[in-house]
Design an enzyme around this catalytic site. Structure first.
Site, PDB file in Angstrom:
ATOM      1  N   HIS A 275       0.855  -1.183   0.000  1.00 25.47           N
ATOM      2  CA  HIS A 275       0.000   0.000   0.000  1.00 25.47           C
ATOM      3  C   HIS A 275       0.892   1.234   0.000  1.00 25.47           C
ATOM      4  O   HIS A 275       1.561   1.518   0.991  1.00 25.47           O
ATOM      5  CB  HIS A 275      -0.887  -0.005   1.260  1.00 25.47           C
ATOM      6  CG  HIS A 275      -1.990   1.004   1.250  1.00 25.47           C
ATOM      7  ND1 HIS A 275      -1.767   2.359   1.210  1.00 25.47           N
ATOM      8  CD2 HIS A 275      -3.338   0.856   1.283  1.00 25.47           C
ATOM      9  CE1 HIS A 275      -2.925   3.001   1.227  1.00 25.47           C
ATOM     10  NE2 HIS A 275      -3.892   2.113   1.264  1.00 25.47           N
ATOM     11  N   HIS A 318      -0.737   2.638  11.655  1.00 32.45           N
ATOM     12  CA  HIS A 318       0.176   3.755  11.429  1.00 32.45           C
ATOM     13  C   HIS A 318       0.310   4.618  12.678  1.00 32.45           C
ATOM     14  O   HIS A 318      -0.651   4.841  13.402  1.00 32.45           O
ATOM     15  CB  HIS A 318      -0.376   4.614  10.280  1.00 32.45           C
ATOM     16  CG  HIS A 318       0.603   5.597   9.719  1.00 32.45           C
ATOM     17  ND1 HIS A 318       0.225   6.692   8.990  1.00 32.45           N
ATOM     18  CD2 HIS A 318       1.954   5.651   9.789  1.00 32.45           C
ATOM     19  CE1 HIS A 318       1.290   7.376   8.621  1.00 32.45           C
ATOM     20  NE2 HIS A 318       2.353   6.764   9.094  1.00 32.45           N
ATOM     21  N   GLU A 324      -3.436  14.344  11.310  1.00 30.30           N
ATOM     22  CA  GLU A 324      -4.470  14.066  10.317  1.00 30.30           C
ATOM     23  C   GLU A 324      -5.868  14.393  10.837  1.00 30.30           C
ATOM     24  O   GLU A 324      -6.238  13.982  11.936  1.00 30.30           O
ATOM     25  CB  GLU A 324      -4.439  12.586   9.924  1.00 30.30           C
ATOM     26  CG  GLU A 324      -3.093  12.112   9.372  1.00 30.30           C
ATOM     27  CD  GLU A 324      -3.067  10.618   9.118  1.00 30.30           C
ATOM     28  OE1 GLU A 324      -4.085   9.958   9.400  1.00 30.30           O
ATOM     29  OE2 GLU A 324      -2.040  10.113   8.643  1.00 30.30           O
ATOM     30  N   TYR A 333     -15.638   4.297   3.904  1.00 32.87           N
ATOM     31  CA  TYR A 333     -14.177   4.299   3.956  1.00 32.87           C
ATOM     32  C   TYR A 333     -13.684   2.876   4.178  1.00 32.87           C
ATOM     33  O   TYR A 333     -14.187   2.163   5.044  1.00 32.87           O
ATOM     34  CB  TYR A 333     -13.711   5.225   5.074  1.00 32.87           C
ATOM     35  CG  TYR A 333     -12.213   5.369   5.187  1.00 32.87           C
ATOM     36  CD1 TYR A 333     -11.429   5.659   4.076  1.00 32.87           C
ATOM     37  CD2 TYR A 333     -11.574   5.217   6.415  1.00 32.87           C
ATOM     38  CE1 TYR A 333     -10.059   5.794   4.175  1.00 32.87           C
ATOM     39  CE2 TYR A 333     -10.200   5.358   6.532  1.00 32.87           C
ATOM     40  CZ  TYR A 333      -9.447   5.640   5.415  1.00 32.87           C
ATOM     41  OH  TYR A 333      -8.088   5.772   5.517  1.00 32.87           O
ATOM     42  N   HIS A 354      -3.394   4.589  14.722  1.00 35.98           N
ATOM     43  CA  HIS A 354      -4.676   4.449  14.044  1.00 35.98           C
ATOM     44  C   HIS A 354      -4.525   3.423  12.933  1.00 35.98           C
ATOM     45  O   HIS A 354      -3.425   2.954  12.648  1.00 35.98           O
ATOM     46  CB  HIS A 354      -5.172   5.787  13.492  1.00 35.98           C
ATOM     47  CG  HIS A 354      -4.186   6.475  12.599  1.00 35.98           C
ATOM     48  ND1 HIS A 354      -3.097   7.176  13.077  1.00 35.98           N
ATOM     49  CD2 HIS A 354      -4.110   6.586  11.240  1.00 35.98           C
ATOM     50  CE1 HIS A 354      -2.404   7.685  12.076  1.00 35.98           C
ATOM     51  NE2 HIS A 354      -2.990   7.326  10.939  1.00 35.98           N
TER      52      HIS A 354
END
Length: 416
Positions: A275, A318, A324, A333, A354
């Protein structure tokens, strides 16, 4: 009808002959107009960074009258503590939004030294009322309804799936076309938003400059009382003048409002494995004094094909150096199966962990990896500075105090 091209030097006139042909400030302007320069940067900025426009108006802006403190304010105090916890909100509504225009329906969510984020809700148009923000430019991200932005430079039409930017100091009013309109609003007081560098991607990709649209000149020549509300140094001020501030008959320059259709974003993603980092989805960026570290990045996660092989396809777990704030325009999402809907907001600040919730992880970790089309549009306002939450947002009933529970289903599966 629009003018095309990000950052181009445009010119437009609503009445033929309104633009002086060979100079900016003639002794007598055509049609009895007044010449006025609007600067978006210091005069001595390098040419490729220099922003300014010349406006030819029925009356100069100095005739707007005296500003007085306004009884209402859109900025709110922040909570004293900088919590390391992840936070999330369902769509926010207030009783004051029962009948409101754009200014009255703003809800301040969070801020950092150079960026503030709001939600907007409006079901009432601004007829003889106008707004200007001297503190920074405004980025509109609608998720429901349609609005028209009438600006000093002309009209922009805006609905879900598109964005608009109103530069610092430009006066405008919002007309509600649908029954109601809802969206996100980001105020950027740093360097003006621009297109990101493409690096090894090459000359093409992401948001193409030719798809950005600028208004053609249009003007109001009306008498009577017109109220102008101005945000200046974090406070609202107002004045009442006897003419519309949208009285620009012609203009030329590269400092002007613009809009962009997010469906035209040329998405870059992996066609092999893993990713890529979300920076590949950057639409616009406000550069800081540190190369590669932005004051603000506007990032989208648009409709796209997911084809990575032997890969966990949703966003990975992450802990980030940057800060963010996320929202959702439509769809679901891919890292959150529940609790994150259009109009919702999440904040994950520096080093706050998160990632996909338990249900999303279980599905993605065991699914058959066929090509899969994701039909959703999420976005992120990413800053180098900590998102500080306002008191009103922190105490609002829409804040999901149980948000962290979405990660509590994970089990130890380690075996030697």
């Amino acid at each position: 009808m629009y003018l095309q091209g990000f950052g181009n030097y445009h010119h437009s006139e609503a009445v033929k002959g309104a633009l002086p042909p060979n100079q900016n400030s003639p002794q007598h302007c055509n049609l009895g107009l007044y010449a006025e320069q609007l600067s978006g940067t210091a005069f001595t900025r390098p040419r490729h960074n220099n922003l300014r426009s010349w406006l030819y108006r029925i009356l100069p802006t100095v005739t707007q009258g005296t500003y007085y403190p306004y009884e209402f304010n859109i900025m709110h105090s922040f909570v004293d503590e900088f919590s390391p916890n992840a936070m999330r909100w369902s769509p926010l509504y207030n009783s004051s939004q029962i009948k409101c225009d754009f200014v009255e329906g703003l809800f301040h969510i969070a801020g950092s030294p150079l960026v503030n984020t709001y939600t907007y809700y409006c079901n009432h148009s601004m007829s003889d009322k106008y707004f200007a923000n001297n503190d920074g430019e405004l980025l509109f991200v609608p998720y429901a309804g349609e609005i028209h932005l009438y600006t000093e430079f002309g009209k922009l039409m805006l609905s879900s799936g598109s964005i608009a930017v109103i530069p610092r100091g430009v006066k405008f009013k919002v007309e509600v076309i649908s029954k109601e309109a809802k969206g996100y609003l980001c105020e950027n007081s740093g360097n003006p938003l621009t297109l990101p560098q493409l690096g090894p991607i090459g000359a093409n990709g992401l948001a193409n400059p030719r798809h950005f649209q600028y208004p053609v000149a249009a003007f109001e020549d009306s008498g009577g009382e017109h109220t102008i509300i101005c945000k200046n140094q974090k406070k609202l001020w107002f004045t009442v003048c006897n003419h519309s501030p949208l009285n620009v008959v012609a203009w030329h320059g590269n400092y002007a409002p613009y809009c962009y259709d997010l469906s035209l974003f040329n998405t870059i993603n992996t066609v092999s494995f893993d990713h890529p980092d979300p920076s590949i989805f950057t639409v616009l960026t406000s550069e800081s004094e540190i190369p590669g570290v932005s004051n603000l990045d506007f990032v989208i996660f648009p409709p796209r094909w997911m084809v990575a092989e032997h890969t966990f396809r949703p966003p990975y777990f992450h802990r980030n150096y940057m800060n963010e704030l996320m929202g959702l325009v439509y769809g679901e999402y891919d890292a959150k199966k529940e609790g994150f809907i259009p109009g919702g907001i999440s904040i994950h600040n520096c080093m706050t962990p998160h990632g996909p919730d338990y249900e999303s992880y279980e599905i993605a970790a065991s699914q058959d990896l066929k090509p899969n089309y994701i039909n959703s549009l999420a976005f992120m306002f990413e800053t180098k500075d900590y998102w500080q939450v306002t008191e009103q947002a922190y105490r609002h009933p829409s804040r999901q105090v149980d948000y962290l529970n979405c990660w509590q289903g994970f089990k130890v599966e380690f075996s030697q």
